[in-house]
Design an enzyme around this catalytic site. Structure first.
Site, PDB file in Angstrom:
ATOM      1  N   CYS A  52       0.809  -1.227   0.000  1.00  0.00           N
ATOM      2  CA  CYS A  52       0.000   0.000   0.000  1.00  0.00           C
ATOM      3  C   CYS A  52       0.838   1.271   0.000  1.00  0.00           C
ATOM      4  O   CYS A  52       0.496   2.262  -0.650  1.00  0.00           O
ATOM      5  CB  CYS A  52      -0.931   0.002   1.210  1.00  0.00           C
ATOM      6  SG  CYS A  52      -1.681  -1.592   1.577  1.00  0.00           S
ATOM      7  N   ASP A  84      -3.361  -3.707   7.543  1.00  0.00           N
ATOM      8  CA  ASP A  84      -4.516  -4.518   7.943  1.00  0.00           C
ATOM      9  C   ASP A  84      -4.493  -5.869   7.238  1.00  0.00           C
ATOM     10  O   ASP A  84      -4.769  -6.905   7.836  1.00  0.00           O
ATOM     11  CB  ASP A  84      -5.816  -3.787   7.592  1.00  0.00           C
ATOM     12  CG  ASP A  84      -6.005  -2.515   8.398  1.00  0.00           C
ATOM     13  OD1 ASP A  84      -4.996  -1.934   8.818  1.00  0.00           O
ATOM     14  OD2 ASP A  84      -7.158  -2.101   8.602  1.00  0.00           O
ATOM     15  N   CYS A 125      -2.070   2.985   3.104  1.00  0.00           N
ATOM     16  CA  CYS A 125      -2.929   2.040   3.823  1.00  0.00           C
ATOM     17  C   CYS A 125      -3.860   2.767   4.787  1.00  0.00           C
ATOM     18  O   CYS A 125      -3.625   3.903   5.190  1.00  0.00           O
ATOM     19  CB  CYS A 125      -2.073   1.011   4.556  1.00  0.00           C
ATOM     20  SG  CYS A 125      -3.011  -0.413   5.163  1.00  0.00           S
ATOM     21  N   ASP A 126      -4.882   2.050   5.205  1.00  0.00           N
ATOM     22  CA  ASP A 126      -6.090   2.605   5.808  1.00  0.00           C
ATOM     23  C   ASP A 126      -5.882   3.713   6.838  1.00  0.00           C
ATOM     24  O   ASP A 126      -6.426   4.802   6.711  1.00  0.00           O
ATOM     25  CB  ASP A 126      -6.889   1.489   6.488  1.00  0.00           C
ATOM     26  CG  ASP A 126      -7.291   0.393   5.529  1.00  0.00           C
ATOM     27  OD1 ASP A 126      -6.936   0.471   4.343  1.00  0.00           O
ATOM     28  OD2 ASP A 126      -7.962  -0.562   5.965  1.00  0.00           O
ATOM     29  N   CYS A 197      -5.283  -1.719  -1.311  1.00  0.00           N
ATOM     30  CA  CYS A 197      -6.224  -2.765  -1.722  1.00  0.00           C
ATOM     31  C   CYS A 197      -7.233  -2.249  -2.740  1.00  0.00           C
ATOM     32  O   CYS A 197      -7.769  -1.149  -2.608  1.00  0.00           O
ATOM     33  CB  CYS A 197      -6.941  -3.329  -0.512  1.00  0.00           C
ATOM     34  SG  CYS A 197      -5.841  -4.153   0.653  1.00  0.00           S
ATOM     35  N   GLU A 447     -10.363  -5.795  12.872  1.00  0.00           N
ATOM     36  CA  GLU A 447     -11.269  -6.103  11.767  1.00  0.00           C
ATOM     37  C   GLU A 447     -11.519  -7.609  11.716  1.00  0.00           C
ATOM     38  O   GLU A 447     -10.633  -8.401  12.056  1.00  0.00           O
ATOM     39  CB  GLU A 447     -10.671  -5.648  10.433  1.00  0.00           C
ATOM     40  CG  GLU A 447     -10.597  -4.153  10.295  1.00  0.00           C
ATOM     41  CD  GLU A 447     -10.045  -3.714   8.948  1.00  0.00           C
ATOM     42  OE1 GLU A 447     -10.094  -2.512   8.677  1.00  0.00           O
ATOM     43  OE2 GLU A 447      -9.558  -4.569   8.187  1.00  0.00           O
ATOM     44  N   SER A 473     -13.383  -5.067   7.904  1.00  0.00           N
ATOM     45  CA  SER A 473     -12.614  -4.595   6.763  1.00  0.00           C
ATOM     46  C   SER A 473     -13.562  -3.981   5.743  1.00  0.00           C
ATOM     47  O   SER A 473     -14.737  -4.356   5.648  1.00  0.00           O
ATOM     48  CB  SER A 473     -11.868  -5.765   6.124  1.00  0.00           C
ATOM     49  OG  SER A 473     -11.396  -5.424   4.841  1.00  0.00           O
TER      50      SER A 473
END
Length: 561
Positions: A52, A84, A125-126, A197, A447, A473
């Site tokens: 990511c 994640d 990433c998240d 993702c 998650e 997620s």
């Protein structure tokens, strides 16, 4: 800059008394002319533990070049990121949400310590996205966020695949639907290079938020990670932040209540991740904007689901870019009066002005017209009821059941639930309850993609419901209810559920209930004792002692009274 205003960096760099600071910076190559210019912090979340953020080093080079050509001096620094996808289903996943706070704190600390005049944050990433946003809100200097972009879809036997498919294949393999060799073949091709993702999972959902809320220039986030255009986007962002500095345009001027509602509409219209609820609540708390969990339901009810994106839809984020990117979705919603087009963005223009430049690919099928939505209401619903007095979140992307009643299968950890799923102990009609995975109880609110994907892979996705005080997620789909608050570790009603209790999930009524009298729930809770935490020191213990309810964004706070 405001006429007569003094750059922040002059405090640390200007005058006889700051000779020592200048000497230190000259040791690493900065010259007098560099230090005389505005100093722009480049907050990078590059890390070598995931795809990511892996390419952000190269993008930072272009951002810095853009800053220099526009008359500034960039100074790059790094912070952390937790994947994640890599940590899913393990104790390591507890670190993910906790990392959001550390990312925000570290960017804020470097920004305050080195007194940057402006900042560009590079994210992937998240948790890097909301973490960076929270820091920029706190610092309130001219700033913008550059999203690294989505990974390309993998190809498996003629089909586009994402990491979601791998997790679902684990469940399919467990029940003998696919062989070990087939699972390995999918694993080898699902993630073909750098980038976040590929579906409308949490990273791409929050990237959508950035454009709708105004912290990223319109049209920049949907450009894929390894597309050659991304280098041009990075160069543009470096130049743009200098323009923001000249205009003194800060996050506080952008992040209005209406901007947050625009962001919620963007999530709802794309069937985005339920994690956006946590992150937007956290960002709103930092910005001093009055936003609560029920606002997500209000906005989602009036916003049609338009984007046919995975995990529930057909297309991936790269397809969204080919269709014309986020700007075509913004234009649809602006034209229909479903978002406030008068909100200012980091590009210095209003949302409606930016949307005018949207170029839609003829014949694209990724984003529907408002007149022909996938679903007339958006992908988020907020439930309350006996089991969630403070609220909980469910994603309804179009095909899930609106009503489910079934016996509770109770698990006090994600691992025990996963073991039961893989041992084929879950039956059609069950309601899987996973508790003590909330912000404090986990800690870190893991998650549940491993469990939810395994259920789907076993063919139970359409017949089983799952409720948890943890989270999901962005790749999760099916009737999955998360963020149940108060959480079990705080003595919330979810702690009182016993094996076999009848659980009712009623989306239309916005209710999450158990077929028990309120008095029976209270009696059970009187006998309840909080579990002893496994963590008595370190970052997990610190987080658990400071974190708030998921209904407030799971932010950390200190009582200063």
């Amino acid at each position: 800059m405001t006429p007569g205003a003094r750059l922040h960096s002059r405090t640390i760099l200007e005058g006889r008394d700051r000779s020592g600071a200048r000497a230190m910076l000259k040791a690493i190559g900065f010259r007098d002319q560099d230090l005389a210019r505005p100093i722009v912090g480049i907050a990078n979340t590059w890390i070598e533990t995931m795809p990511c953020n892996y390419h952000l080093r190269e993008l930072a080079v272009q951002v810095k070049e853009g800053v220099r050509t526009a008359g500034g001096t960039p100074m790059e620094f790094n912070t952390i990121s937790i994947s994640d996808g890599v940590t899913m289903g393990t104790e390591g996943m507890k670190a993910s949400l906790i990392s959001r706070e550390l990312i925000a704190d570290s960017i804020e600390l470097v920004g305050r310590g080195h007194m940057f005049d402006a900042i560009v944050a590079l994210v992937g990433c998240d948790k890097t996205i909301p973490g960076a946003a929270m820091a920029l809100i706190r610092l309130d200097v001219p700033a913008l966020i550059l999203y690294g972009g989505s990974i390309a879809a993998g190809r498996f036997r003629g089909q586009d695949v994402t990491i979601q498919d791998v997790y679902e294949a684990i469940g399919a393999n467990a029940v003998g639907k696919i062989t070990d060799e087939e699972l390995k073949e999918l694993e080898d091709v699902a993630c073909p290079g750098a980038g976040a993702c590929g579906g409308q999972f949490t990273a791409n959902t929050m990237a959508t938020v950035l454009e709708f809320i105004g912290l990223s220039p319109l049209g920049t986030t949907s450009v894929p990670a390894l597309d050659p255009r991304k280098r041009g986007v990075a160069l543009f962002c470096g130049r743009l932040v200098m323009e923001l500095l000249r205009r003194d345009l800060r996050p506080s001027a952008i992040l209005t209540r209406q901007a947050f509602e625009n962001a919620i509409a963007g999530v709802a219209a794309t069937g985005g991740s339920t994690n956006a609820v946590l992150h937007l609540l956290a960002m709103a708390r930092e910005a001093g904007v009055a936003l609560n969990i029920d606002d997500f339901d209000t906005v989602s009810r009036r916003t049609p689901l338009l984007a046919d994106l995975k995990p529930s839809g057909k297309y991936v984020a790269v397809d969204m870019d080919r269709a014309g990117g986020i700007p075509i979705l913004v234009k649809r919603l602006v034209d229909a009066g479903l978002v406030d087009g008068n909100q200012v963005t980091t590009a210095g223009t209003t949302l409606v002005e930016g949307a005018r430049s949207a170029v839609e690919t003829p014949g694209q099928e990724v984003v529907r017209p408002v007149s022909n939505p996938i679903k007339p209401t958006g992908g988020l619903a907020i439930l309350r009821g006996k089991l969630a007095p403070e609220g909980c979140v469910v994603k309804m992307a179009g095909h899930e059941r609106a009503l489910h009643r079934g016996p509770a299968r109770v698990f006090n950890s994600e691992e025990s639930a996963m073991s039961a799923v893989l041992a084929r102990q879950i039956r059609p009609g069950d309601v899987v309850v996973i508790r003590y995975e909330g912000p404090r109880g986990g800690p870190g609110m893991r998650e549940m993609l491993g469990v939810t994907a395994a259920l789907v892979g076993e063919g139970l996705g359409e017949s089983v419901a799952l409720i948890t005080d943890g989270r999901f997620s962005g790749a999760t789909h099916g009737l999955m209810v998360g963020h149940v608050a108060p959480e079990a570790a705080r003595g919330g009603p979810i702690a009182a559920i016993e094996e076999g209790d009848s659980i009712v999930v009623d989306i239309d009524a916005r209710r999450l209930d158990v077929d028990l009298p309120e008095q029976a729930i209270r009696e059970r809770l009187k006998r309840w004792k909080p579990p002893v935490s496994r963590y008595s020191s370190g970052v997990f213990a610190k987080y658990a002692s400071l974190v708030s309810s998921a209904a407030e964004g799971a932010i950390t706070r200190v009582d200063l009274s």
